[in-house]
Design an enzyme around this catalytic site. Structure first.
Site, PDB file in Angstrom:
ATOM      1  N   CYS A  83       0.856  -1.177   0.000  1.00 23.26           N
ATOM      2  CA  CYS A  83       0.000   0.000   0.000  1.00 23.26           C
ATOM      3  C   CYS A  83       0.892   1.226   0.000  1.00 23.26           C
ATOM      4  CB  CYS A  83      -0.862   0.071   1.254  1.00 23.26           C
ATOM      5  SG  CYS A  83      -1.970  -1.330   1.462  1.00 23.26           S
TER       6      CYS A  83
ATOM      7  N   ASN B 157       0.728   0.383   6.015  1.00 23.77           N
ATOM      8  CA  ASN B 157       1.312  -0.381   4.914  1.00 23.77           C
ATOM      9  C   ASN B 157       2.090  -1.538   5.532  1.00 23.77           C
ATOM     10  OD1 ASN B 157       4.157   0.193   2.703  1.00 23.77           O
ATOM     11  ND2 ASN B 157       2.581  -1.337   2.578  1.00 23.77           N
ATOM     12  N   GLY B 158       1.740  -2.758   5.135  1.00 27.45           N
ATOM     13  CA  GLY B 158       2.467  -3.903   5.672  1.00 27.45           C
ATOM     14  C   GLY B 158       1.531  -5.032   6.009  1.00 27.45           C
TER      15      GLY B 158
ATOM     16  N   TYR C 233      10.378  -4.266  -7.914  1.00 23.06           N
ATOM     17  CA  TYR C 233       9.108  -4.038  -8.603  1.00 23.06           C
ATOM     18  C   TYR C 233       8.321  -2.816  -8.119  1.00 23.06           C
ATOM     19  CZ  TYR C 233       4.234  -4.800  -9.989  1.00 23.06           C
ATOM     20  OH  TYR C 233       2.974  -4.640 -10.479  1.00 23.06           O
TER      21      TYR C 233
ATOM     22  N   ASP D 135      10.598  -7.956 -14.381  1.00 19.40           N
ATOM     23  CA  ASP D 135      11.206  -7.836 -13.057  1.00 19.40           C
ATOM     24  C   ASP D 135      11.126  -9.133 -12.270  1.00 19.40           C
ATOM     25  OD1 ASP D 135       8.652  -7.535 -11.182  1.00 19.40           O
ATOM     26  OD2 ASP D 135       8.339  -6.367 -12.993  1.00 19.40           O
TER      27      ASP D 135
ATOM     28  N   GLY E 124      -0.882   0.851  -5.247  1.00 22.25           N
ATOM     29  CA  GLY E 124      -2.183   0.240  -4.965  1.00 22.25           C
ATOM     30  C   GLY E 124      -3.277   0.978  -5.696  1.00 22.25           C
TER      31      GLY E 124
HETATM   32  P1  AMP Z   1       2.836 -13.643 -12.638  1.00 17.35           P
HETATM   33  O1  AMP Z   1       1.994 -13.443 -13.836  1.00 17.35           O
HETATM   34  O2  AMP Z   1       2.054 -14.139 -11.453  1.00 17.35           O
HETATM   35  O3  AMP Z   1       4.076 -14.458 -12.905  1.00 17.35           O
HETATM   36  O4  AMP Z   1       3.320 -12.210 -12.136  1.00 17.35           O
HETATM   37  C1  AMP Z   1       4.486 -11.607 -12.603  1.00 17.35           C
HETATM   38  C2  AMP Z   1       4.195 -10.229 -13.073  1.00 17.35           C
HETATM   39  O5  AMP Z   1       3.490  -9.488 -12.082  1.00 17.35           O
HETATM   40  C3  AMP Z   1       5.448  -9.462 -13.393  1.00 17.35           C
HETATM   41  O6  AMP Z   1       5.228  -8.863 -14.647  1.00 17.35           O
HETATM   42  C4  AMP Z   1       5.584  -8.388 -12.321  1.00 17.35           C
HETATM   43  O7  AMP Z   1       5.894  -7.142 -12.913  1.00 17.35           O
HETATM   44  C5  AMP Z   1       4.222  -8.339 -11.676  1.00 17.35           C
HETATM   45  N1  AMP Z   1       4.295  -8.408 -10.204  1.00 17.35           N
HETATM   46  C6  AMP Z   1       5.265  -8.902  -9.424  1.00 17.35           C
HETATM   47  N2  AMP Z   1       4.926  -8.837  -8.118  1.00 17.35           N
HETATM   48  C7  AMP Z   1       3.709  -8.295  -8.068  1.00 17.35           C
HETATM   49  C8  AMP Z   1       2.810  -7.974  -7.017  1.00 17.35           C
HETATM   50  N3  AMP Z   1       3.113  -8.201  -5.744  1.00 17.35           N
HETATM   51  N4  AMP Z   1       1.630  -7.433  -7.368  1.00 17.35           N
HETATM   52  C9  AMP Z   1       1.309  -7.224  -8.639  1.00 17.35           C
HETATM   53  N5  AMP Z   1       2.102  -7.497  -9.674  1.00 17.35           N
HETATM   54  C10 AMP Z   1       3.294  -8.042  -9.400  1.00 17.35           C
END
Ligand code: AMP
Length: 447
Positions: free
Chosen positions: A2, A102-103, A242, A347, A28
């Site tokens: 957040c 946040n957390g 990220y 990332d 968020g």
């Molecule tokens: P996935 O499709 O589940 O493998 O998610 C990976 C993608 O989600 C990457 O493109 C990241 O940029 C993004 N991502 C990584 N961590 C988060 C997060 N906590 N919340 C939302 N997006 C994320």
């Protein structure tokens, strides 16, 4: 994950807090809220959606007062519902107190069960309310004392902002997992999740709030105290990977610079990989790809156009529209892709669903080969400290080998960055200590 923002002692409190929250929007998109202190009366507005959907000029004009705290929510615990939108405002023997968090508190369920047994009635299903219930049952001489007594009962990760009439308080957990920075604008103090919010609001960054530190601003004066023994910073490394905006500074390093260096280190690790172009998954992958390109001498090209205007209305489209959403957000540039061997950098890889879609899109657009390169190590363990990585079963790297993941996402090659390179690029000296449990499965505290 957040975003939180606070400002004290200015007639433009609500407007500047709006600017701060707007700048933190990437942290968020589920809900946004603000509380102002109008001479002792706390005024509150929160709603579901983006900051500019929740607040308009009329709403802001109603949020009179010289201090404000605000929150934008990315749901991790608690359901997606307006009652979980923060700041929460509660009335108790402590008077009226607002809180923005946040957390993620790892002992919230146990504390909550105990409090409920004693008769506590919770307004929300988020874990953030626990600290106010604890404090109301165990008051001290004033809110600062009370919080100092009760914050040590919390386990897990938190950056908190509290507001009571005439008082704004910021507090950070004893490991400093979640970010909180302090800034100044004229005679006002600012508290924010990221330095970019302080700078966009026109302020100057003073320093980070320290692990286990509580800062209180009352009558234009700032007081600092420790509510827990200072431990070494163990910042969450996912901020650099990220979450944080590239124009923020985390652990004393520009996020943009760290990501550029990470890209270069990835190129060094993948020295033998040959390709025609290198590109990033927008937006977060782009900086990594630029760093990779400089180091490898492989030209950078944009292969996806990202549409930034897919607001909340496109996040949950009806079933018929769902298949369009991926294309609406990321459209391939065929002319650049056709016939090329492409190194594509993202990332992180969590469930693998994003990579699978993106690789398929590149292949449909005529890519000869897709080499997926991830700017972080494999995520093998869930985060209990506020990053929305799913449970262990959903983490693809927890179930499959690199070769099996490669096959699942349909790439010709798949590579991850080493943990050593990631940590080396994110910090140095005493700022080199990060929480990396999602990559190692080793946690600082027993859970
Ligand atoms: P996935 O499709 O589940 O493998 O998610 C990976 C993608 O989600 C990457 O493109 C990241 O940029 C993004 N991502 C990584 N961590 C988060 C997060 N906590 N919340 C939302 N997006 C994320």
């Amino acid at each position: 994950m957040c975003g939180i923002f606070g400002i004290t002692g200015t007639k433009d409190a609500a407007k500047l807090a709006y600017v701060g929250l707007f700048t933190l929007q990437h942290r968020g998109q589920e809900s946004a809220g603000l509380v102002t202190d109008d001479g002792g009366t706390l005024r509150h507005h929160a709603g579901m959606g983006l900051v500019n959907e929740v607040f308009d000029n009329a709403v802001l004009a109603g949020l009179t007062g010289r201090s404000a705290i605000g929150h934008i929510r990315y749901s991790t615990t608690g359901s997606s519902h307006i009652k979980n939108a923060q700041p929460l405002v509660l009335n108790s023997c402590l008077g009226v107190v607002a809180v923005a968090h946040n957390g993620n508190l790892t002992n919230a369920d146990a504390l909550k069960a105990k409090l409920q047994k004693d008769g506590a009635i919770f307004q929300s299903s988020s874990d953030s309310e626990v600290i106010l219930h604890l404090s109301a049952r165990c008051p001290g001489r004033g809110l600062e004392d009370t919080l100092a007594k009760n914050l040590p009962k919390l386990a897990g990760a938190y950056a908190f902002l509290f507001m009571a009439p005439g008082l704004v308080i910021g507090a950070r957990d004893p490991h400093g997992y979640r970010p909180l920075v302090l800034g100044r604008l004229g005679k006002s103090y600012l508290l924010a999740s990221e330095t970019c919010a302080i700078e966009v609001a026109g302020g100057k960054v003073l320093r980070e709030v320290e692990p286990g530190e509580m800062v209180s601003i009352a009558g234009g004066k700032l007081r600092s105290r420790r509510f827990a023994k200072a431990k070494e910073f163990t910042r969450c490394i996912f901020e650099q990977v990220y979450f944080a905006r590239p124009d923020s500074v985390v652990a004393g390093r520009s996020v943009q610079t760290a990501r550029y260096e990470i890209g270069a280190l990835l190129a060094r690790e993948l020295k033998s990989v040959k390709a025609d172009i290198v590109s990033g998954v927008p937006d977060s992958g782009t900086v990594y790809a630029l760093g990779y390109s400089e180091e490898s001498w492989i030209p950078y090209q944009t292969v996806f156009m990202r549409n930034h205007y897919t607001g909340r209305s496109f996040i949950q489209p009806d079933q018929g529209l769902r298949e369009f959403t991926a294309r609406l957000k990321l459209a391939p540039i065929r002319d650049v892709i056709k016939g090329k061997t492409i190194i594509l950098i993202d990332d992180s890889l969590v469930r693998g669903t994003t990579s699978r879609k993106i690789v398929a899109s590149l292949k449909r657009s005529g890519a000869k080969k897709v080499i997926m390169a991830i700017a972080s190590p494999a995520i093998i363990s869930p985060c209990y400290f506020g990053i929305d990585t799913p449970n262990r079963k959903e983490l693809i790297a927890n179930k499959l080998s690199v070769e099996q993941i490669r096959r699942y996402i349909g790439a010709d090659e798949l590579h991850y960055l080493s943990l050593g390179s990631l940590v080396g690029a994110c910090g140095s000296g005493k700022d080199r200590n990060f929480c990396v449990s999602c990559f190692t499965g080793k946690y600082l505290e027993a859970l």
